[in-house]
Design a protein around this motif. Structure first.
Motif, PDB file in Angstrom:
ATOM      1  N   CYS A 180     -10.767  12.698  15.937  1.00  0.00           N
ATOM      2  CA  CYS A 180     -10.635  11.938  17.335  1.00  0.00           C
ATOM      3  C   CYS A 180     -11.579  12.110  18.081  1.00  0.00           C
ATOM      4  O   CYS A 180     -12.403  13.148  18.307  1.00  0.00           O
ATOM      5  N   THR A 181     -11.939  11.057  18.890  1.00  0.00           N
ATOM      6  CA  THR A 181     -13.120  11.037  19.673  1.00  0.00           C
ATOM      7  C   THR A 181     -12.725  10.592  21.094  1.00  0.00           C
ATOM      8  O   THR A 181     -11.861   9.619  21.516  1.00  0.00           O
ATOM      9  N   ALA A 182     -13.058  11.383  22.235  1.00  0.00           N
ATOM     10  CA  ALA A 182     -12.816  11.208  23.547  1.00  0.00           C
ATOM     11  C   ALA A 182     -14.126  10.450  24.210  1.00  0.00           C
ATOM     12  O   ALA A 182     -15.327  10.858  23.891  1.00  0.00           O
ATOM     13  N   ILE A 183     -13.790   9.290  24.895  1.00  0.00           N
ATOM     14  CA  ILE A 183     -14.965   8.385  25.493  1.00  0.00           C
ATOM     15  C   ILE A 183     -14.982   8.336  26.751  1.00  0.00           C
ATOM     16  O   ILE A 183     -13.816   8.111  27.354  1.00  0.00           O
TER      17      ILE A 183
ATOM     18  N   LEU B 169     -13.007  15.342  32.210  1.00  0.00           N
ATOM     19  CA  LEU B 169     -12.628  14.755  33.378  1.00  0.00           C
ATOM     20  C   LEU B 169     -12.706  15.685  34.643  1.00  0.00           C
ATOM     21  O   LEU B 169     -12.918  15.304  35.670  1.00  0.00           O
ATOM     22  N   LYS B 170     -12.271  17.231  34.576  1.00  0.00           N
ATOM     23  CA  LYS B 170     -12.312  17.815  35.659  1.00  0.00           C
ATOM     24  C   LYS B 170     -13.459  18.504  36.131  1.00  0.00           C
ATOM     25  O   LYS B 170     -13.705  18.999  36.879  1.00  0.00           O
ATOM     26  N   SER B 171     -14.657  18.295  35.286  1.00  0.00           N
ATOM     27  CA  SER B 171     -15.916  18.977  35.309  1.00  0.00           C
ATOM     28  C   SER B 171     -17.139  18.017  36.029  1.00  0.00           C
ATOM     29  O   SER B 171     -18.029  18.629  36.582  1.00  0.00           O
ATOM     30  N   ALA B 172     -16.694  16.992  35.838  1.00  0.00           N
ATOM     31  CA  ALA B 172     -17.537  15.571  36.422  1.00  0.00           C
ATOM     32  C   ALA B 172     -16.877  14.610  36.938  1.00  0.00           C
ATOM     33  O   ALA B 172     -16.019  14.230  36.581  1.00  0.00           O
ATOM     34  N   GLY B 173     -17.839  13.578  37.519  1.00  0.00           N
ATOM     35  CA  GLY B 173     -16.961  12.462  37.990  1.00  0.00           C
ATOM     36  C   GLY B 173     -17.366  11.285  37.149  1.00  0.00           C
ATOM     37  O   GLY B 173     -17.804  10.493  37.373  1.00  0.00           O
ATOM     38  N   VAL B 174     -16.475  11.286  36.030  1.00  0.00           N
ATOM     39  CA  VAL B 174     -16.455  10.421  35.045  1.00  0.00           C
ATOM     40  C   VAL B 174     -15.038   9.840  34.930  1.00  0.00           C
ATOM     41  O   VAL B 174     -14.173  10.487  35.278  1.00  0.00           O
ATOM     42  N   HIS B 175     -14.857   8.728  34.107  1.00  0.00           N
ATOM     43  CA  HIS B 175     -13.777   7.872  33.749  1.00  0.00           C
ATOM     44  C   HIS B 175     -13.306   8.059  32.318  1.00  0.00           C
ATOM     45  O   HIS B 175     -14.290   7.847  31.348  1.00  0.00           O
ATOM     46  N   LEU B 176     -12.174   8.281  32.073  1.00  0.00           N
ATOM     47  CA  LEU B 176     -11.924   8.503  30.553  1.00  0.00           C
ATOM     48  C   LEU B 176     -11.435   7.210  29.990  1.00  0.00           C
ATOM     49  O   LEU B 176     -10.451   6.327  30.541  1.00  0.00           O
ATOM     50  N   VAL B 177     -12.529   6.352  29.364  1.00  0.00           N
ATOM     51  CA  VAL B 177     -12.000   5.281  28.767  1.00  0.00           C
ATOM     52  C   VAL B 177     -10.872   5.311  27.655  1.00  0.00           C
ATOM     53  O   VAL B 177     -10.123   4.506  27.525  1.00  0.00           O
ATOM     54  N   GLY B 178     -10.626   6.413  26.943  1.00  0.00           N
ATOM     55  CA  GLY B 178      -9.673   6.307  25.913  1.00  0.00           C
ATOM     56  C   GLY B 178     -10.134   7.356  24.771  1.00  0.00           C
ATOM     57  O   GLY B 178     -11.035   8.064  24.673  1.00  0.00           O
ATOM     58  N   TYR B 179      -9.208   6.951  23.700  1.00  0.00           N
ATOM     59  CA  TYR B 179      -9.640   7.897  22.050  1.00  0.00           C
ATOM     60  C   TYR B 179      -9.649   6.918  21.201  1.00  0.00           C
ATOM     61  O   TYR B 179      -9.133   5.868  20.967  1.00  0.00           O
ATOM     62  N   GLU B 180     -10.558   7.309  20.217  1.00  0.00           N
ATOM     63  CA  GLU B 180     -10.687   6.460  18.888  1.00  0.00           C
ATOM     64  C   GLU B 180     -10.179   7.631  17.888  1.00  0.00           C
ATOM     65  O   GLU B 180     -11.110   8.383  17.645  1.00  0.00           O
ATOM     66  N   LYS B 181      -9.291   6.962  17.060  1.00  0.00           N
ATOM     67  CA  LYS B 181      -8.840   7.817  15.978  1.00  0.00           C
ATOM     68  C   LYS B 181      -9.395   7.133  14.790  1.00  0.00           C
ATOM     69  O   LYS B 181      -8.569   6.111  14.373  1.00  0.00           O
ATOM     70  N   ILE B 182     -10.026   7.657  13.845  1.00  0.00           N
ATOM     71  CA  ILE B 182     -10.505   7.223  12.746  1.00  0.00           C
ATOM     72  C   ILE B 182      -9.876   7.687  11.489  1.00  0.00           C
ATOM     73  O   ILE B 182     -10.382   7.123  10.377  1.00  0.00           O
ATOM     74  N   GLY B 183      -9.173   8.401  11.538  1.00  0.00           N
ATOM     75  CA  GLY B 183      -8.421   9.059  10.316  1.00  0.00           C
ATOM     76  C   GLY B 183      -8.889  10.298   9.793  1.00  0.00           C
ATOM     77  O   GLY B 183      -9.843  10.814  10.568  1.00  0.00           O
ATOM     78  N   SER B 184      -8.249  10.943   9.083  1.00  0.00           N
ATOM     79  CA  SER B 184      -8.446  12.449   8.392  1.00  0.00           C
ATOM     80  C   SER B 184      -8.527  13.411   9.703  1.00  0.00           C
ATOM     81  O   SER B 184      -9.242  14.308   9.595  1.00  0.00           O
ATOM     82  N   GLY B 185      -7.807  13.093  10.529  1.00  0.00           N
ATOM     83  CA  GLY B 185      -7.683  14.049  11.975  1.00  0.00           C
ATOM     84  C   GLY B 185      -8.723  13.905  12.845  1.00  0.00           C
ATOM     85  O   GLY B 185      -8.794  14.577  13.864  1.00  0.00           O
TER      86      GLY B 185
END
Length: 262
Positions: A63-66, A45-61
């Motif tokens: 996690c994906t930031a989109i 977020l702080k390195s470019a003009g993007v918007h954080l959609v959220g996180y996707e957690k699929i188990g086993s630890g």
């Protein structure tokens, strides 16, 4: 499936949603812990003009930031996110999709925030404070870390997050100094009880970061309607009683007397 896609496409075009997103890109960075993905998303977020959609957690630890934004911004953000995740030793994979096909927007949860923590007309008492995250493998270790952090500094336990594989993360809020002291105390206690997996301190989180993090309902305050005191209501009623009468409703005789005087 073809009928569904055609119906979805027509909906996207009719709402104008596709026109708003057709020149944007999607960026995804995946890590093996929740503190790592939060720190990675903060850097994106702080390195470019993007918007954080959220996180996707699929188990086993996992996690994906989109993130979403212009193609050049998303590429820069993902590059920064990959470097950050590699520094944490938690990088799994990354991806940039320029101008994704509308079908992706319809099926995958990538066009709106995954979790709406604060409803319209509400706010959090913990906003604009530093964030500390301590992730353990095992719930007792996390609870012990929470207790140690709350006793070590002036911080508040905002929420906790579970991402599978026995990993759970305590999220605290407070001033930067207090959060740093608390996280250090939580680390030692987690290691004493069980297994410490990851930690993170974010001094100045952006608004988008705050909106995507879990928050216990006890910290969300609803804006209450304005209640007028009783005496003000009585004064308003007296003013209404003192209004001038409607001239159109005066007796006809008074109107005739005025005409004769003339």
């Amino acid at each position: 499936m073809e009928t569904f896609n055609q119906r979805s496409m027509s909906t996207m075009h009719s709402s104008g949603h596709f026109d708003d997103l057709k020149d944007t890109a999607l960026g995804l960075v995946s890590t093996l812990s929740f503190p790592a993905i939060v720190g990675t998303a903060d850097m994106m977020l702080k390195s470019a003009g993007v918007h954080l959609v959220g996180y996707e957690k699929i188990g086993s630890g996992h996690c994906t930031a989109i993130v979403r934004g212009g193609i050049a911004d998303v590429r820069l953000a993902v590059e920064s996110g990959v470097q950050t995740a590699e520094q944490f030793g938690q990088l799994v994979s990354s991806l940039v999709i320029p101008r994704p096909y509308p079908n992706l927007d319809i099926v995958l949860p990538i066009t709106a925030r995954f979790t709406k923590l604060m409803e319209e007309g509400s706010h959090s008492r913990l906003s604009n404070q530093a964030i500390g995250l301590v992730e353990t493998r095992g719930f007792p270790a996390m609870v012990g870390a929470c207790d140690a952090m709350l006793k070590a500094a002036d911080v508040h336990l905002a929420a906790y997050e579970k991402i599978g594989a026995g990993l759970c993360t305590a999220i605290i809020r407070g001033s930067v100094a207090n959060v740093a002291v608390a996280v250090e105390a939580g680390m030692f206690e987690a290691e004493r009880i069980g297994e410490l997996n990851a930690v993170m301190v974010i001094p100045r989180p952006l608004d988008e970061m705050e909106q995507t993090l879990p928050l216990a309902s006890c910290w969300i305050e609803q804006n209450q309607p304005l209640n007028l005191p009783v005496n003000i209501k009585e004064q308003v009623a007296e003013i209404e009683m003192l209004r001038l009468p409607d001239l159109t409703k005066l007796p006809t005789k008074i109107a005739e007397e005025l005409w004769n005087d003339e």
